[in-house]
Design a protein around this motif. Structure first.
Motif, short mmCIF file in Angstrom:
data_model
loop_
_atom_site.label_atom_id
_atom_site.label_comp_id
_atom_site.label_asym_id
_atom_site.label_seq_id
_atom_site.Cartn_x
_atom_site.Cartn_y
_atom_site.Cartn_z
N LEU A 183 17.61 72.09 -15.86
CA LEU A 183 19.02 72.42 -15.68
C LEU A 183 19.14 73.32 -14.45
CD1 LEU A 183 21.95 72.35 -16.75
CD2 LEU A 183 21.38 74.38 -18.12
N LEU A 184 19.85 72.85 -13.44
CA LEU A 184 19.95 73.58 -12.18
C LEU A 184 20.98 74.71 -12.27
CD1 LEU A 184 19.91 70.55 -9.68
CD2 LEU A 184 17.97 71.93 -10.49
N PRO A 185 20.77 75.81 -11.55
CA PRO A 185 21.70 76.95 -11.60
C PRO A 185 23.13 76.59 -11.23
CG PRO A 185 19.66 77.58 -10.51
CD PRO A 185 19.61 76.09 -10.69
N GLU A 186 23.29 75.67 -10.29
CA GLU A 186 24.63 75.27 -9.84
C GLU A 186 25.19 74.10 -10.63
OE1 GLU A 186 26.29 77.01 -7.61
OE2 GLU A 186 24.55 78.35 -7.46
N GLY A 187 24.50 73.73 -11.71
CA GLY A 187 24.92 72.57 -12.51
C GLY A 187 24.12 71.34 -12.11
N GLY A 188 24.11 70.36 -12.96
CA GLY A 188 23.34 69.16 -12.69
C GLY A 188 21.96 69.24 -13.31
N LEU A 189 21.35 68.08 -13.51
CA LEU A 189 20.05 68.00 -14.16
C LEU A 189 19.07 67.24 -13.27
CD1 LEU A 189 21.83 67.11 -17.41
CD2 LEU A 189 20.20 68.98 -17.38
N PHE A 190 17.90 67.82 -13.08
CA PHE A 190 16.86 67.25 -12.24
C PHE A 190 15.74 66.76 -13.16
CE2 PHE A 190 14.84 67.56 -7.89
CZ PHE A 190 13.59 67.07 -8.24
N LEU A 191 15.60 65.43 -13.27
CA LEU A 191 14.55 64.85 -14.10
C LEU A 191 13.33 64.61 -13.23
CD1 LEU A 191 13.53 63.74 -16.76
CD2 LEU A 191 14.77 61.62 -16.35
N ALA A 205 11.29 57.07 -16.45
CA ALA A 205 12.42 57.99 -16.63
C ALA A 205 13.47 57.32 -17.51
CB ALA A 205 13.02 58.37 -15.27
N ALA A 206 14.25 58.14 -18.22
CA ALA A 206 15.25 57.58 -19.13
C ALA A 206 16.54 58.40 -19.08
CB ALA A 206 14.71 57.57 -20.56
N ASN A 207 17.65 57.71 -19.30
CA ASN A 207 18.98 58.32 -19.41
C ASN A 207 19.37 59.14 -18.18
OD1 ASN A 207 19.39 57.24 -22.02
ND2 ASN A 207 18.24 58.92 -22.93
N PHE A 208 19.37 58.48 -17.04
CA PHE A 208 19.77 59.13 -15.80
C PHE A 208 21.00 58.42 -15.24
CE2 PHE A 208 16.24 56.19 -15.34
CZ PHE A 208 16.77 55.21 -14.52
N ASP A 209 21.81 59.16 -14.51
CA ASP A 209 22.97 58.58 -13.85
C ASP A 209 22.60 58.06 -12.47
OD1 ASP A 209 25.16 59.39 -15.85
OD2 ASP A 209 24.17 61.30 -15.45
N TYR A 210 21.81 58.85 -11.75
CA TYR A 210 21.32 58.45 -10.43
C TYR A 210 19.80 58.41 -10.45
CZ TYR A 210 26.01 59.42 -8.62
OH TYR A 210 27.37 59.41 -8.39
N LEU A 211 19.25 57.43 -9.75
CA LEU A 211 17.80 57.34 -9.59
C LEU A 211 17.50 57.58 -8.12
CD1 LEU A 211 15.04 56.73 -10.81
CD2 LEU A 211 15.43 54.31 -10.34
N GLU A 252 26.63 70.67 -20.53
CA GLU A 252 25.87 70.90 -19.30
C GLU A 252 24.57 70.09 -19.28
OE1 GLU A 252 25.05 75.03 -19.08
OE2 GLU A 252 24.00 75.11 -21.01
N TYR A 253 24.13 69.66 -20.47
CA TYR A 253 22.92 68.83 -20.57
C TYR A 253 23.25 67.34 -20.61
CZ TYR A 253 20.05 72.96 -21.37
OH TYR A 253 19.39 74.15 -21.21
N GLY A 254 24.52 67.00 -20.35
CA GLY A 254 24.91 65.60 -20.28
C GLY A 254 25.49 65.01 -21.55
N TYR A 255 25.74 65.88 -22.57
CA TYR A 255 26.32 65.38 -23.82
C TYR A 255 27.74 64.89 -23.56
CZ TYR A 255 27.38 65.11 -28.81
OH TYR A 255 27.71 64.66 -30.07
N SER A 256 28.05 63.70 -24.06
CA SER A 256 29.36 63.09 -23.80
C SER A 256 29.80 62.30 -25.03
CB SER A 256 29.27 62.15 -22.60
OG SER A 256 28.35 61.09 -22.89
N THR A 263 22.76 63.60 -14.59
CA THR A 263 21.29 63.60 -14.54
C THR A 263 20.81 62.75 -13.38
OG1 THR A 263 21.12 63.85 -16.95
CG2 THR A 263 19.18 63.02 -15.80
N CYS A 264 19.96 63.34 -12.55
CA CYS A 264 19.34 62.63 -11.43
C CYS A 264 17.84 62.58 -11.67
CB CYS A 264 19.62 63.33 -10.10
SG CYS A 264 21.36 63.36 -9.63
#
Length: 353
Positions: free
Chosen positions: A240-248, A106-112, A3-7, A193-194
């Motif tokens: 970490l958002l309640p509905e999933g996803g990460l807000f940087l 910012a670092a390690n994001f999928d969307y900016l 859920e924290y983006g570990y892959s 991660t956004c």
């Protein structure tokens, strides 16, 4: 940690770090300057940089969003961050007040997600500058035009933004009325991660609070006369958002200096790049040379003068930044050369005794 983006990509990078037994792979959730909050399989923990990292002034300093190698401490103690794993995306800006020194935003994001509010903060030059940096970051840029509820003609401003943001999703939304929220929420998916960047007062904290469902970040009023806000976010944090996803979340940016990395301008000003390929001279400066296709396009109304001036200002800035970096590199090499020469001289004296 998924859920924290570990892959698998993070797993392979951690394996490449060859960490000793007792160390863990963790992600930085908050960066307070000297202290951090990290999360690993065992949960969240306070952390500090190890002595080795502090001593290495030229090394990479961890920021929120980074994946790190850490050594947990006994209960009640602080974990130690001993290394930063390679970043798959990174947004940097040059600090115009400190010799154009690079600062990681910012670092390690999928969307900016670049937030521009549709009031006095709105400006095509600002959008072009931010997109130029975003395209070189390694993440996917998204242009989010906020505060649609305060704009009398949001469709017109959105259309102008789309014209200079070719190939980039442009979203018009309001955290107050809910307009466009479904679209912007679609980017915040589990493990994704956004990073959200923009000037103070554009509504980053308000958006975060809406997505979290409670006041996770303080908000401040914006001056009506110039639409400028105060810094309500003073440190970088990964939520970490309640509905999933990460807000940087990142602090508001007053000025964004370019870093002269890659083809920042070419990817944003593709129209000018194409025109330049038709100039009579290969080294055309697009200012006075005969046969300049760029100047001809301005005269014939094919290229907007505002866009041309925006391009020229950034091109001039990048030339200055590159020259500054070259001087800094030269001075650093000169300094190291003197140190080596001094050491060799002392070593020869010792051998002669």
């Amino acid at each position: 940690m998924g859920e924290y983006g570990y892959s698998q990509r993070i797993e392979e990078m951690y394996a490449g770090a060859k960490a000793a037994e007792g160390f863990v792979c963790a992600r930085v959730l908050a960066d307070y300057g000297l202290g951090f909050v990290i999360v690993a399989e065992a949960g969240e923990m306070d952390a500090v940089m190890s002595g080795g990292m502090l001593a290495d002034v030229s090394g990479i300093r961890p920021v929120a969003g980074d994946w790190v190698v850490a050594r947990p401490a006994p209960e009640g103690g602080h974990a130690q961050i001993t290394g930063v794993l390679p970043r798959f995306s990174c947004l940097e800006r040059a600090d115009t007040m400190v010799g154009w020194k690079k600062t990681v935003v910012a670092a390690n994001f999928d969307y900016l997600i670049i937030m521009i509010s549709m009031n006095a903060n709105y400006g095509l030059n600002r959008i072009e500058r931010m997109l130029s940096a975003a395209r070189a970051s390694g993440g996917v840029p998204v242009l989010a035009l906020s505060k649609a509820d305060l704009c009398a003609d949001s469709a017109k401003l959105a259309g102008r933004a789309e014209a200079v943001a070719a190939g980039v999703d442009v979203i018009t939304f309001s955290s107050v009325t809910g307009e466009g929220m479904a679209k912007i929420m679609s980017y915040f998916r589990k493990g994704v991660t956004c990073a959200v960047v923009g000037s103070s007062g554009v509504g980053k904290s308000t958006l975060l609070n809406r997505l979290m469902g409670y006041e996770a970040a303080k908000t401040a009023t914006v001056r009506q006369e110039d639409s400028k806000g105060r810094h309500t976010t003073t440190y970088r944090a990964l939520h970490l958002l309640p509905e999933g996803g990460l807000f940087l979340d990142t602090p508001g940016i007053r000025a964004f200096g370019l870093t002269a990395e890659g083809d920042e301008l070419d990817s944003t000003f593709t129209d000018i790049k194409e025109l330049a390929s038709s100039c009579r001279f290969g080294d055309c400066s697009h200012t006075k040379e005969p046969g300049c296709a760029v100047l001809k396009a301005i005269e014939e109304g094919e290229l907007e003068e505002r866009r041309y001036l925006s391009y020229m200002r950034m091109a001039k800035e990048l030339d200055y930044v590159r020259a500054s970096y070259d001087r800094a590199v030269w001075q650093e090499r000169k300094k190291k050369g003197k140190a080596i020469a001094k050491f060799s001289k002392e070593l020869n004296k010792t051998k002669g005794k």
